[in-house]
Design an enzyme around this catalytic site. Structure first.
Site, PDB file in Angstrom:
ATOM      1  N   ARG A 131       0.828  -1.022  -0.044  1.00 32.87           N
ATOM      2  CA  ARG A 131      -0.051   0.092   0.031  1.00 32.87           C
ATOM      3  C   ARG A 131       0.761   1.250  -0.025  1.00 32.87           C
ATOM      4  NH1 ARG A 131      -1.715   1.353   4.618  1.00 32.87           N
ATOM      5  NH2 ARG A 131      -2.544  -0.731   5.108  1.00 32.87           N
ATOM      6  N   TYR A 191     -16.064  18.064 -15.205  1.00 31.00           N
ATOM      7  CA  TYR A 191     -16.774  16.432 -14.838  1.00 31.00           C
ATOM      8  C   TYR A 191     -17.624  16.321 -13.908  1.00 31.00           C
ATOM      9  CZ  TYR A 191     -16.457  11.496 -14.621  1.00 31.00           C
ATOM     10  OH  TYR A 191     -16.613  10.224 -14.484  1.00 31.00           O
ATOM     11  N   ASP A 195      -7.098  19.902 -14.339  1.00 28.60           N
ATOM     12  CA  ASP A 195      -7.438  18.627 -14.688  1.00 28.60           C
ATOM     13  C   ASP A 195      -7.053  18.639 -16.173  1.00 28.60           C
ATOM     14  OD1 ASP A 195      -8.747  16.544 -15.953  1.00 28.60           O
ATOM     15  OD2 ASP A 195     -10.351  16.599 -14.368  1.00 28.60           O
ATOM     16  N   LYS A 231      -8.660   7.709 -19.372  1.00 33.07           N
ATOM     17  CA  LYS A 231      -8.835   8.134 -20.551  1.00 33.07           C
ATOM     18  C   LYS A 231      -7.833   8.278 -21.376  1.00 33.07           C
ATOM     19  CE  LYS A 231     -12.485   8.840 -18.312  1.00 33.07           C
ATOM     20  NZ  LYS A 231     -12.933  10.135 -17.755  1.00 33.07           N
TER      21      LYS A 231
HETATM   22  C1  LIG Z   1     -13.317  10.775 -16.431  1.00 34.46           C
HETATM   23  C2  LIG Z   1     -12.944  12.203 -15.807  1.00 34.46           C
HETATM   24  C3  LIG Z   1     -12.657  12.110 -14.467  1.00 34.46           C
HETATM   25  C4  LIG Z   1     -12.731  11.068 -13.419  1.00 34.46           C
HETATM   26  O1  LIG Z   1     -11.980   9.955 -13.630  1.00 34.46           O
HETATM   27  P1  LIG Z   1     -12.353   8.475 -13.415  1.00 34.46           P
HETATM   28  O2  LIG Z   1     -11.074   7.746 -13.790  1.00 34.46           O
HETATM   29  O3  LIG Z   1     -13.573   7.987 -13.997  1.00 34.46           O
HETATM   30  O4  LIG Z   1     -12.562   8.513 -11.750  1.00 34.46           O
HETATM   31  C5  LIG Z   1     -12.243  13.448 -14.130  1.00 34.46           C
HETATM   32  N1  LIG Z   1     -12.062  14.440 -14.940  1.00 34.46           N
HETATM   33  C6  LIG Z   1     -12.337  14.169 -16.159  1.00 34.46           C
HETATM   34  C7  LIG Z   1     -11.995  15.299 -17.077  1.00 34.46           C
HETATM   35  C8  LIG Z   1     -12.571  12.964 -16.645  1.00 34.46           C
HETATM   36  O5  LIG Z   1     -13.089  12.996 -18.096  1.00 34.46           O
END
Ligand SMILES: *Cc1c(COP(=O)(O)O)cnc(C)c1O
Length: 386
Positions: free
Chosen positions: A53, A105, A177, A202
């Site tokens: 961990r 998001y 982000d 992504k």
């Molecule tokens: C998908 C997404 C998230 C969240 O990510 P997860 O891996 O689904 O928890 C946060 N910000 C953006 C811009 C996203 O597309």
């Protein structure tokens, strides 16, 4: 410039940083250290690894790699994008105030309002594409400005350099982000961000086969806190999932180039299509922030939204796609198409959607890297159902 001492290019770092051959065997690929614990030589004497961990060599390699791609000093990876965002928010305490974009998001305002507000952190939401409204929203207790650029699904940009100058002046952290553009097309730290987050689910992983999240840091205190949260709260990324991202990022540069080429071609196709009323893509000259897009990003990416006119039209079209798949998420090699009003932005509510401009007829595409003629032909036949 002396070639030997200059920093290797992006694609080279994606393939080699943290991905050096295994010292013991020469294995060209980073091994998956599937282990929960590590044998110690004697009390208090070990090789830097005690319990998985806290640390895992596969994870360490990925963290080195992603820090290098974003230009940070270090990074820490978590079980999902949301776990990463939650982890970075532990740097803020009850009474701290956060200024965030009003079109994030969907999971982020859910975390902020339904989890973290309960611990006394306060949130204000503004249109971060207007720098002055960011500045006006900053109070004495503001500790962080949280920005997504471009936004989902409206593809509105925020001027990161201008916002970072305001943040610096006001002694507030800027967190960006960078999921939509990936570090290949946008480098928020170079533009003044204090931390960068990603859903590695992504584009970084890129193959729609694992969840993950990362926070890239610019200061040792941030790294220390995030390492502590990995140990204390435990939402770490598993070694196998780390390995998937290590494999995925090796092709990030070529994938993003192809995503971008296909994205531009699909946007051009949609713009001239009679059934499409409006197209949202930063690479179109009539995008209100086209100039900023060219300055701040080195590509326009693969995320496009467009207006079909009604829920009924959207539904007719989405039922007919064959090459494109109807589904949530984005950033994979396959073209994914979604309906924000009922999928990603359902939780925002009708009024909230109206305020930010998300209509029932809006469709979002994450353009994949299939042959672009096939993607366009599929959209064309699906649009003929309207
Ligand atoms: C998908 C997404 C998230 C969240 O990510 P997860 O891996 O689904 O928890 C946060 N910000 C953006 C811009 C996203 O597309």
């Amino acid at each position: 410039m002396n070639k030997k001492t200059s920093t290797p290019g992006f694609a080279t770092r994606a393939i080699h940083t943290g991905q050096e051959p295994d010292a013991e065997t020469g294995a060209v690929t980073v091994p998956i250290y599937a282990t929960s614990t590590y044998v110690q030589q004697e009390i208090g004497k070990h090789k830097g690894y005690e319990y998985a961990r806290v640390s895992n060599p596969t994870r360490t390699r990925l963290e080195e790699n992603l820090a290098s791609l974003e230009g940070g000093i270090a990074s820490r990876v978590f079980a999902s994008g949301m776990a990463a965002i939650n982890a970075l928010c532990t740097m803020y305490k009850s009474g701290d105030h956060v200024v965030a974009g009003n079109n994030l998001y969907g999971g982020v305002p859910r975390l902020f309002n339904q989890v973290l507000a309960g611990y006394g952190i306060e949130f204000a939401y503004v249109d971060t594409s207007d720098v002055r409204s960011v500045e006006r929203a900053i109070r004495k207790s503001t500790r962080m400005v949280y920005v997504e650029t471009p936004t989902n699904p409206l593809m509105a940009l925020s001027d990161l350099k201008a916002i970072s100058e305001v943040c610096r002046r006001k002694h507030v952290d800027l967190v960006v982000d960078n999921t939509f553009m990936s570090p290949y097309f946008q480098q928020p730290i170079a533009l003044g961000a204090d931390m960068v987050v990603h859903s590695t689910t992504k584009f970084l992983n890129g193959h729609s086969d694992g969840l993950g999240g990362v926070v890239v840091c610019t200061r040792p205190g941030q790294v220390e806190q995030l390492s502590f949260v990995q140990k204390a709260a435990g939402a770490i990324l598993s070694p196998f999932e780390c390995w998937l991202v290590l494999r995925g990022v090796k092709t990030l540069a070529v994938r993003m180039e192809q995503h971008d080429r296909n994205g531009r071609a699909v946007a051009d196709f949609l713009v001239q299509h009679k059934k499409v009323r409006k197209v949202f893509y930063p690479g179109l000259p009539d995008h209100p922030q086209f100039e900023l897009a060219k300055q701040q990003m080195t590509g326009f990416g693969a995320m496009i939204s467009f207006e079909t006119g009604s829920l009924n039209n959207a539904n007719k079209m989405l039922r007919k796609v064959r090459v494109c798949s109807l589904g949530e998420s984005l950033g994979g090699v396959e073209t994914l198409i979604s309906h924000p009003a009922t999928m990603t932005h359902a939780a925002v509510g009708e009024r909230g959607r109206k305020e930010i401009g998300i209509t029932d007829g809006m469709v979002r595409i994450s353009v994949g890297i299939e042959d672009v003629d096939d993607i366009i032909a599929d959209l064309d036949q699906a649009l003929s159902a309207i």
